[in-house]
Design an enzyme around this catalytic site. Sequence first.
Site, PDB file in Angstrom:
ATOM      1  CB  CYS A  80     -41.086  -5.811  11.498  1.00 18.73           C
ATOM      2  SG  CYS A  80     -40.419  -7.137  12.451  1.00 18.73           S
TER       3      CYS A  80
ATOM      4  CG  HIS B 135     -38.222  -3.972  10.185  1.00 15.41           C
ATOM      5  ND1 HIS B 135     -38.221  -3.694  11.716  1.00 15.41           N
ATOM      6  CD2 HIS B 135     -38.048  -5.279  10.243  1.00 15.41           C
ATOM      7  CE1 HIS B 135     -38.057  -4.580  12.304  1.00 15.41           C
ATOM      8  NE2 HIS B 135     -37.844  -5.811  11.453  1.00 15.41           N
TER       9      HIS B 135
ATOM     10  CG  ASN C 265     -36.080  -7.147  14.257  1.00 15.14           C
ATOM     11  OD1 ASN C 265     -37.049  -6.496  14.482  1.00 15.14           O
ATOM     12  ND2 ASN C 265     -36.439  -8.149  13.321  1.00 15.14           N
TER      13      ASN C 265
HETATM   14  N1  ACO Z   1     -24.635 -18.381  16.256  1.00 12.12           N
HETATM   15  C1  ACO Z   1     -23.812 -19.129  15.614  1.00 12.12           C
HETATM   16  N2  ACO Z   1     -24.254 -20.142  14.662  1.00 12.12           N
HETATM   17  C2  ACO Z   1     -25.725 -20.023  14.229  1.00 12.12           C
HETATM   18  C3  ACO Z   1     -26.544 -18.895  15.178  1.00 12.12           C
HETATM   19  C4  ACO Z   1     -26.017 -18.154  16.128  1.00 12.12           C
HETATM   20  N3  ACO Z   1     -26.601 -17.375  16.769  1.00 12.12           N
HETATM   21  N4  ACO Z   1     -27.792 -19.206  14.458  1.00 12.12           N
HETATM   22  C5  ACO Z   1     -27.646 -20.156  13.319  1.00 12.12           C
HETATM   23  N5  ACO Z   1     -26.369 -20.515  13.524  1.00 12.12           N
HETATM   24  C6  ACO Z   1     -25.887 -21.499  12.739  1.00 12.12           C
HETATM   25  C7  ACO Z   1     -26.938 -22.318  12.245  1.00 12.12           C
HETATM   26  O1  ACO Z   1     -27.263 -23.617  12.814  1.00 12.12           O
HETATM   27  C8  ACO Z   1     -26.413 -23.034  10.641  1.00 12.12           C
HETATM   28  O2  ACO Z   1     -25.302 -23.924  11.147  1.00 12.12           O
HETATM   29  P1  ACO Z   1     -25.096 -25.347  10.013  1.00 12.12           P
HETATM   30  O3  ACO Z   1     -24.625 -24.744   8.588  1.00 12.12           O
HETATM   31  O4  ACO Z   1     -24.068 -25.921  10.772  1.00 12.12           O
HETATM   32  O5  ACO Z   1     -26.599 -25.763   9.960  1.00 12.12           O
HETATM   33  C9  ACO Z   1     -25.363 -21.695  10.057  1.00 12.12           C
HETATM   34  O6  ACO Z   1     -25.302 -20.846  11.541  1.00 12.12           O
HETATM   35  C10 ACO Z   1     -26.225 -20.723   9.293  1.00 12.12           C
HETATM   36  O7  ACO Z   1     -27.730 -20.664   9.586  1.00 12.12           O
HETATM   37  P2  ACO Z   1     -28.672 -19.912   8.727  1.00 12.12           P
HETATM   38  O8  ACO Z   1     -29.759 -19.967   9.466  1.00 12.12           O
HETATM   39  O9  ACO Z   1     -28.317 -20.419   7.352  1.00 12.12           O
HETATM   40  O10 ACO Z   1     -27.913 -18.394   8.694  1.00 12.12           O
HETATM   41  P3  ACO Z   1     -28.265 -17.223   7.668  1.00 12.12           P
HETATM   42  O11 ACO Z   1     -27.137 -16.924   7.005  1.00 12.12           O
HETATM   43  O12 ACO Z   1     -29.619 -17.350   6.984  1.00 12.12           O
HETATM   44  O13 ACO Z   1     -28.423 -16.119   8.654  1.00 12.12           O
HETATM   45  C11 ACO Z   1     -30.390 -14.791   9.802  1.00 12.12           C
HETATM   46  C12 ACO Z   1     -29.742 -16.318   9.758  1.00 12.12           C
HETATM   47  C13 ACO Z   1     -29.633 -14.048  10.447  1.00 12.12           C
HETATM   48  C14 ACO Z   1     -31.608 -14.942  10.906  1.00 12.12           C
HETATM   49  C15 ACO Z   1     -30.877 -14.549   8.554  1.00 12.12           C
HETATM   50  O14 ACO Z   1     -31.486 -15.512   7.832  1.00 12.12           O
HETATM   51  C16 ACO Z   1     -31.970 -13.335   8.709  1.00 12.12           C
HETATM   52  O15 ACO Z   1     -31.526 -12.205   8.975  1.00 12.12           O
HETATM   53  N6  ACO Z   1     -33.228 -13.420   8.122  1.00 12.12           N
HETATM   54  C17 ACO Z   1     -34.185 -12.335   8.205  1.00 12.12           C
HETATM   55  C18 ACO Z   1     -34.651 -12.453   9.360  1.00 12.12           C
HETATM   56  C19 ACO Z   1     -35.699 -10.821   9.494  1.00 12.12           C
HETATM   57  O16 ACO Z   1     -35.488  -9.937   8.813  1.00 12.12           O
HETATM   58  N7  ACO Z   1     -36.576 -10.889  10.265  1.00 12.12           N
HETATM   59  C20 ACO Z   1     -37.601  -9.712  10.281  1.00 12.12           C
HETATM   60  C21 ACO Z   1     -38.766 -10.052  10.713  1.00 12.12           C
HETATM   61  S1  ACO Z   1     -38.802 -10.259  12.362  1.00 12.12           S
HETATM   62  C22 ACO Z   1     -40.680  -9.828  12.747  1.00 12.12           C
HETATM   63  O17 ACO Z   1     -41.405  -9.742  11.900  1.00 12.12           O
HETATM   64  C23 ACO Z   1     -40.863 -10.223  14.370  1.00 12.12           C
END
Ligand code: ACO
Length: 318
Positions: A114, A240, A270
């Site tokens: 990214c 990004h 993304n």
């Molecule tokens: N729909 C519903 N529930 C979901 C989903 C979904 N799509 N995905 C995960 N969950 C659930 C999980 O199973 C978890 O359930 P549990 O509490 O029962 O175990 C709960 O939701 C919370 O999951 P988390 O992973 O803790 O969710 P979080 O609030 O951390 O959000 C996210 C996840 C959106 C991915 C966040 O961590 C994020 O944005 N991180 C940064 C990603 C990023 O910036 N990437 C950039 C680089 S990518 C690249 O370089 C190619």
Amino acid sequence: MEGLQLIATGGALPGRLVTNEDLSRVVDTSDEWIVSRTGIRQRHFCTVDQNAATLAIDAARQAVARSGLSPDQIDCCVCATLSGPCASPSVACQVQRALGLPEDRPALDVNAACSGFVYGATVARGLLATLGGRYALVIGCEALSRLMNMEDRSTCVLFGDGAGAAVFELAQGAVFAATLGACGDDAIRAGGPNLTGSSPIEMDGKAVFRFAVGALPRCLNTVLDETHLTLDELDWVVCHQANSRIIDHCVRHLGANPAKFYKNMDRHGNTSAASIPVALNEMVESGLLIPGQTVACVGFGGGLTWAGMLLQYKGAEQ
Ligand code: ACO
């Protein structure tokens, strides 16, 4: 010192629109979960006859046409991607052939996930300075839908496909700064052959989130310090577009005006290396980014990598 100025942009989005509702019919998720966690509402996926190179060619053709330059004035072509249709020929070489760019100038791909577009622009600046050229074509393009496990709800809701392109000019005395960094880490893995024959995107979302909220303000402050500008004096910040909460966190941390931080992840998700040039192109097309304005671009992502660049939008000669 010579720096880059932005002359013209182009963009290409693939034909298949996928909404959060569409995804909720495939995996256990909901529009409410995706919007509240990421700000994403929809994304575009490639159709069967599209890939990262076809999108790159469309975006590049538009950027060169808008620059008012002829293809033989382009001195190097750098393409940032981690999802090209093949490792060789590179996407940049496919663009060179499609646009008829001169054969005696370099064309190469850069993989910094990214952060790739800013890495690519910085590589292009080095090529121009080393080889004595003036204009660079830099593209960010991805077909991440080809690397996705559609059964993994924690990643498949995040990503989209697209391409953005920019023509830069190397100019004496231009307002310009760049910062790049990397720290090898498996928090994001994507692509390449593995023992089972396929390697979809895997990500430790929480670790990437923590990394991103540190890297983003650090990169922004570095390029502001180098150019002796303040955030108030800067016209735009284009981060990004991974997650609106990462950008909101940084705006709060910096005490900044949120209107300065462009966001479009609601419409594209993304798109990794494509996200910054797609955003720049939208801003030019909608009249938000106008000639004479300054913009900081900040990328962070797989590698892990981070990158910041501050420059001026000059626009094309009329
Ligand atoms: N729909 C519903 N529930 C979901 C989903 C979904 N799509 N995905 C995960 N969950 C659930 C999980 O199973 C978890 O359930 P549990 O509490 O029962 O175990 C709960 O939701 C919370 O999951 P988390 O992973 O803790 O969710 P979080 O609030 O951390 O959000 C996210 C996840 C959106 C991915 C966040 O961590 C994020 O944005 N991180 C940064 C990603 C990023 O910036 N990437 C950039 C680089 S990518 C690249 O370089 C190619």
